[in-house]
Design a protein around this motif. Structure first.
Motif, PDB file in Angstrom:
ATOM      1  N   ASN A 109       0.867  -1.181   0.000  1.00  0.00           N
ATOM      2  CA  ASN A 109       0.000   0.000   0.000  1.00  0.00           C
ATOM      3  C   ASN A 109       0.911   1.240   0.000  1.00  0.00           C
ATOM      4  N   HIS A 110       0.737   2.093  -0.999  1.00  0.00           N
ATOM      5  CA  HIS A 110       1.594   3.271  -1.192  1.00  0.00           C
ATOM      6  C   HIS A 110       1.588   4.201   0.042  1.00  0.00           C
ATOM      7  N   LEU A 111       0.443   4.347   0.675  1.00  0.00           N
ATOM      8  CA  LEU A 111       0.327   5.238   1.840  1.00  0.00           C
ATOM      9  C   LEU A 111       1.102   4.664   3.027  1.00  0.00           C
ATOM     10  N   SER A 134       0.882  14.671   1.198  1.00  0.00           N
ATOM     11  CA  SER A 134       1.332  14.470  -0.182  1.00  0.00           C
ATOM     12  C   SER A 134       0.383  15.178  -1.138  1.00  0.00           C
ATOM     13  N   GLY A 135       0.488  14.813  -2.429  1.00  0.00           N
ATOM     14  CA  GLY A 135      -0.387  15.441  -3.418  1.00  0.00           C
ATOM     15  C   GLY A 135      -1.830  14.987  -3.274  1.00  0.00           C
ATOM     16  N   GLY A 136      -2.051  13.824  -2.707  1.00  0.00           N
ATOM     17  CA  GLY A 136      -3.414  13.294  -2.594  1.00  0.00           C
ATOM     18  C   GLY A 136      -3.881  13.116  -1.160  1.00  0.00           C
ATOM     19  N   ALA A 160      -2.743  18.891   1.178  1.00  0.00           N
ATOM     20  CA  ALA A 160      -1.794  20.013   1.317  1.00  0.00           C
ATOM     21  C   ALA A 160      -0.985  20.215   0.026  1.00  0.00           C
ATOM     22  N   GLY A 161      -0.508  19.113  -0.566  1.00  0.00           N
ATOM     23  CA  GLY A 161       0.285  19.218  -1.800  1.00  0.00           C
ATOM     24  C   GLY A 161      -0.551  19.761  -2.952  1.00  0.00           C
ATOM     25  N   GLU A 162      -1.802  19.313  -2.989  1.00  0.00           N
ATOM     26  CA  GLU A 162      -2.732  19.770  -4.026  1.00  0.00           C
ATOM     27  C   GLU A 162      -2.953  21.280  -3.885  1.00  0.00           C
ATOM     28  N   ALA A 163      -3.113  21.731  -2.644  1.00  0.00           N
ATOM     29  CA  ALA A 163      -3.324  23.168  -2.388  1.00  0.00           C
ATOM     30  C   ALA A 163      -2.095  23.959  -2.836  1.00  0.00           C
ATOM     31  N   CYS A 164      -0.902  23.430  -2.545  1.00  0.00           N
ATOM     32  CA  CYS A 164       0.340  24.116  -2.965  1.00  0.00           C
ATOM     33  C   CYS A 164       0.425  24.159  -4.488  1.00  0.00           C
ATOM     34  N   ASP A 165       0.082  23.037  -5.141  1.00  0.00           N
ATOM     35  CA  ASP A 165       0.146  22.980  -6.614  1.00  0.00           C
ATOM     36  C   ASP A 165      -0.861  23.954  -7.232  1.00  0.00           C
ATOM     37  N   LYS A 166      -2.054  24.057  -6.626  1.00  0.00           N
ATOM     38  CA  LYS A 166      -3.079  24.963  -7.162  1.00  0.00           C
ATOM     39  C   LYS A 166      -2.668  26.423  -6.964  1.00  0.00           C
ATOM     40  N   TYR A 175       3.599  22.850 -13.288  1.00  0.00           N
ATOM     41  CA  TYR A 175       3.295  21.703 -12.435  1.00  0.00           C
ATOM     42  C   TYR A 175       4.564  20.880 -12.202  1.00  0.00           C
ATOM     43  N   PRO A 176       4.792  20.268 -11.059  1.00  0.00           N
ATOM     44  CA  PRO A 176       4.076  20.462  -9.793  1.00  0.00           C
ATOM     45  C   PRO A 176       4.691  21.647  -9.056  1.00  0.00           C
ATOM     46  N   GLY A 177       3.852  22.557  -8.602  1.00  0.00           N
ATOM     47  CA  GLY A 177       4.352  23.834  -8.096  1.00  0.00           C
ATOM     48  C   GLY A 177       4.838  23.825  -6.669  1.00  0.00           C
ATOM     49  N   GLY A 268       5.384  13.903  -0.114  1.00  0.00           N
ATOM     50  CA  GLY A 268       6.091  14.956  -0.855  1.00  0.00           C
ATOM     51  C   GLY A 268       6.192  16.276  -0.112  1.00  0.00           C
ATOM     52  N   VAL A 269       5.120  16.702   0.555  1.00  0.00           N
ATOM     53  CA  VAL A 269       5.123  18.010   1.236  1.00  0.00           C
ATOM     54  C   VAL A 269       6.035  17.981   2.473  1.00  0.00           C
ATOM     55  N   ALA A 270       6.349  16.774   2.946  1.00  0.00           N
ATOM     56  CA  ALA A 270       7.267  16.665   4.101  1.00  0.00           C
ATOM     57  C   ALA A 270       8.665  17.172   3.755  1.00  0.00           C
ATOM     58  N   SER A 271       8.934  17.373   2.446  1.00  0.00           N
ATOM     59  CA  SER A 271      10.246  17.935   2.082  1.00  0.00           C
ATOM     60  C   SER A 271      10.213  19.464   2.094  1.00  0.00           C
ATOM     61  N   ASN A 272       9.052  20.045   2.377  1.00  0.00           N
ATOM     62  CA  ASN A 272       8.945  21.516   2.418  1.00  0.00           C
ATOM     63  C   ASN A 272       9.790  22.075   3.572  1.00  0.00           C
ATOM     64  N   SER A 273      10.646  23.031   3.242  1.00  0.00           N
ATOM     65  CA  SER A 273      11.605  23.514   4.248  1.00  0.00           C
ATOM     66  C   SER A 273      10.910  24.212   5.420  1.00  0.00           C
ATOM     67  N   CYS A 298      10.851  11.473   0.769  1.00  0.00           N
ATOM     68  CA  CYS A 298       9.543  12.105   1.013  1.00  0.00           C
ATOM     69  C   CYS A 298       8.673  11.922  -0.215  1.00  0.00           C
ATOM     70  N   THR A 299       9.213  12.312  -1.375  1.00  0.00           N
ATOM     71  CA  THR A 299       8.455  12.167  -2.626  1.00  0.00           C
ATOM     72  C   THR A 299       8.452  10.681  -3.022  1.00  0.00           C
ATOM     73  N   ASP A 300       7.666  10.358  -4.044  1.00  0.00           N
ATOM     74  CA  ASP A 300       7.496   8.947  -4.405  1.00  0.00           C
ATOM     75  C   ASP A 300       8.844   8.292  -4.716  1.00  0.00           C
TER      76      ASP A 300
HETATM   77  O1  KG4 Z   1       4.324  12.012  -2.140  1.00  0.00           O
HETATM   78  P1  KG4 Z   1       4.327  12.636  -3.477  1.00  0.00           P
HETATM   79  O2  KG4 Z   1       5.613  12.578  -4.287  1.00  0.00           O
HETATM   80  O3  KG4 Z   1       3.236  12.025  -4.403  1.00  0.00           O
HETATM   81  C1  KG4 Z   1       1.970  11.662  -3.934  1.00  0.00           C
HETATM   82  O4  KG4 Z   1       1.842  10.497  -3.474  1.00  0.00           O
HETATM   83  O5  KG4 Z   1       1.090  12.548  -3.994  1.00  0.00           O
HETATM   84  O6  KG4 Z   1       3.867  14.165  -3.275  1.00  0.00           O
HETATM   85  C2  KG4 Z   1       3.775  15.058  -4.333  1.00  0.00           C
HETATM   86  C3  KG4 Z   1       3.270  16.389  -3.799  1.00  0.00           C
HETATM   87  C4  KG4 Z   1       3.003  17.409  -4.913  1.00  0.00           C
HETATM   88  O7  KG4 Z   1       1.773  18.034  -4.641  1.00  0.00           O
HETATM   89  C5  KG4 Z   1       4.172  18.371  -4.775  1.00  0.00           C
HETATM   90  O8  KG4 Z   1       3.885  19.681  -5.231  1.00  0.00           O
HETATM   91  C6  KG4 Z   1       4.395  18.345  -3.281  1.00  0.00           C
HETATM   92  O9  KG4 Z   1       4.240  16.981  -2.921  1.00  0.00           O
HETATM   93  N1  KG4 Z   1       5.739  18.818  -2.916  1.00  0.00           N
HETATM   94  C7  KG4 Z   1       5.962  19.915  -2.170  1.00  0.00           C
HETATM   95  C8  KG4 Z   1       7.370  20.039  -2.052  1.00  0.00           C
HETATM   96  N2  KG4 Z   1       7.947  19.004  -2.722  1.00  0.00           N
HETATM   97  C9  KG4 Z   1       6.923  18.255  -3.242  1.00  0.00           C
HETATM   98  N3  KG4 Z   1       5.116  20.793  -1.604  1.00  0.00           N
HETATM   99  C10 KG4 Z   1       5.649  21.812  -0.898  1.00  0.00           C
HETATM  100  N4  KG4 Z   1       6.986  22.003  -0.749  1.00  0.00           N
HETATM  101  C11 KG4 Z   1       7.871  21.152  -1.287  1.00  0.00           C
HETATM  102  N5  KG4 Z   1       9.189  21.335  -1.119  1.00  0.00           N
END
Ligand code: KG4
Ligand code: ZN
Length: 334
Positions: A109-111, A134-136, A160-166, A175-177, A268-273, A298-300
Motif C-alpha cells: 500500500n503506497h500510503l 502528499s499530493g493526494g 496540502a500538496g494539491e493546495a500548494c500545486d493549485k 506543475y508540480p508547483g 512529498g510536502v514533508a520535504s517543504n523547508s 519524502c516524494t514517491d
Molecule cells: O508524495 P508525493 O511525491 O506524491 C503523492 O503520493 O502525492 O507528493 C507530491 C506532492 C506534490 O503536490 C508536490 O507539489 C508536493 O508533494 N511537494 C511539495 C514540495 N515538494 C513536493 N510541496 C511543498 N513544498 C515542497 N518542497
C-alpha cells in the motif's frame, strides 16, 4: 532479506533494492517535465512512460549493485492508491520478475510505504504519531507499530500538496508547483494576517484547505482590479505559512491528545523547508522527538516500497498471480 521495490503509482518510475528495511541502491526516472507541458499528470502518458523506463531502470539497478534476480528474496510492488494504468504496468512487471525468478510477490500500500519511509534512515521506536502530507493525502495516524495504523484526522477537501500545486498554478508556475512555492517563499516575507489559518478554530483533527485557496484567489483578483502590485515571494511565504501553521498545530494537538512523544512526517510536502523548520521548533517546545525523511524519501520512491514489503513479509503477507491494482486503496487494505 533483500527486497526489490517497484513504484509506478503516479509520475515517477522507481526501483530499489532494500536489505532488512534499509536502502542498498535505488534508481528513479521522473516524468515531471512531460506532464508539466499539460499542467498536470496525464494518466495515459504516465502508463506509457513507466512501460518505457522500467526495463532499463531494472538493468541499471542490477548493474550498479552487481546483484542479480537470484540474489533477491522478495519482489514488492505498489498496488494502490494511484493511477490505474500506471499501477498496472508496475504490477505486471513485478509479476514477470516474480515468476521468472520464482520469488514471493508482495503487494504494498503506497500510503503505508510513505509512512514507513522515515524508518529507512532512522531507528524508530514505536509508538509514534505519523503525518502524511502528499499530493493526494493530508492524514494523521497513530502508528503503534510498523503494521499497526489508525486514522485520527484527514483533509475534508484538498490535500496540502494539491493546495500548494493549485496556488502555484494561480501564479502561472509550472506543475508540480509545491517545490517552486517552497523556493519562492524562501525569498519572501510572510504576512501572518493576510490569509486565514485553515480549520484551526475547531477542536477535531481534520484539515481543510479550500477556503485558503479561495482567499488567495480573491486576493489576486482584488490586486488585479485595483492595479495593486503583488510581491510574489511575499505572497508565497504568506500562503505557505498558513498551510504550515495548520499542519503543525493539528499534528501537535494530536500528539498531545494521544500522549505521543515522537512524531514523523511523510509524503512529498514533508520535504517543504518551512514545514520541517516549523514542526521541528514546535516539537522541541513540546518535548516531542521529530523525525523526517530526506527529501528523496519524502516524494514517491521505491525504497519505501521495499521497506514496507520487509514488514509485510514478516507478517506472512504473500500475493498471488491474481494480484490487481487498486486505484483507491485505503490505508489498512493491502
Ligand atoms: O508524495 P508525493 O511525491 O506524491 C503523492 O503520493 O502525492 O507528493 C507530491 C506532492 C506534490 O503536490 C508536490 O507539489 C508536493 O508533494 N511537494 C511539495 C514540495 N515538494 C513536493 N510541496 C511543498 N513544498 C515542497 N518542497
Ligand atoms: Zn506518494
Amino acid at each position: 532479506m533483500l527486497c526489490l521495490g517497484i513504484e509506478t503509482s503516479c509520475d515517477e518510475t522507481a526501483l530499489a533494492l532494500v536489505r532488512d528495511g534499509k536502502c542498498v541502491e535505488s534508481v528513479l526516472a521522473t516524468q515531471m517535465d512531460v506532464h508539466a507541458l499539460f499542467g498536470g499528470v496525464v494518466p495515459e502518458i504516465a502508463s506509457r512512460e513507466h512501460y518505457r523506463f522500467l526495463g532499463a531502470l531494472y538493468d541499471e539497478l542490477m548493474r550498479r549493485t552487481g546483484l542479480t534476480l537470484a540474489d533477491v528474496d522478495v519482489v514488492a510492488v505498489t498496488r494502490g492508491p494511484g493511477l490505474l494504468g500506471a499501477l498496472l504496468v508496475g504490477v505486471a512487471f513485478a509479476k514477470g520478475l516474480s515468476l521468472a525468478g520464482n520469488k514471493p510477490l508482495i503487494a504494498v500500500n503506497h500510503l503505508h510505504a510513505h509512512l514507513l519511509a522515515v524508518g529507512l534512515e532512522h531507528e524508530l521506536l514505536y509508538p509514534l504519531l505519523g503525518l502524511l502530507v502528499s499530493g493526494g493525502h493530508t492524514h494523521i495516524y497513530r502508528v503503534d507499530a510498523p503494521e499497526s495504523l489508525e486514522l485520527l484526522g484527514h483533509t475534508l477537501d484538498d490535500a496540502a500538496g494539491e493546495a500548494c500545486d493549485k496556488f502555484a498554478k494561480m501564479l502561472g508556475l509550472p506543475y508540480p508547483g509545491g517545490v517552486l512555492l517552497d523556493r519562492l517563499a524562501q525569498r519572501g516575507t510572510a504576512d501572518a494576517h493576510l490569509f486565514p489559518r485553515p480549520y484551526t478554530h475547531v477542536d477535531n483533527l481534520d484539515f481543510s484547505f479550500s477556503g485558503l485557496k479561495s482567499a488567495v484567489l480573491n486576493y489576486i483578483n482584488h490586486a488585479k482590479m485595483t492595479g495593486e502590485e503583488i510581491c510574489v515571494p511575499d505572497l508565497a511565504a504568506s500562503f505557505q505559512n498558513a498551510v504550515v501553521e495548520s499542519l503543525v498545530s493539528r499534528a501537535i494537538m494530536a500528539a498531545k491528545e494521544y500522549g505521543y512523544d515522537k512524531l514523523a512526517i511523510a509524503g512529498g510536502v514533508a520535504s517543504n523547508s518551512a514545514l520541517r523548520e516549523g514542526m521541528k521548533a514546535a516539537c522541541e517546545k513540546e518535548g516531542i522527538r521529530f523525525y523526517h525523511p530526506s527529501p528523496i524519501y519524502c516524494t514517491d520512491n521505491a525504497a519505501m516500497i521495499g521497506a514496507a514489503a520487509y514488514y509485510e513479509y514478516q507478517k506472512g503477507a504473500r500475493s498471488g498471480w491474481d494480484l490487481n491494482a487498486v486505484p483507491n486503496l485505503k490505508l489498512g487494505e493491502r
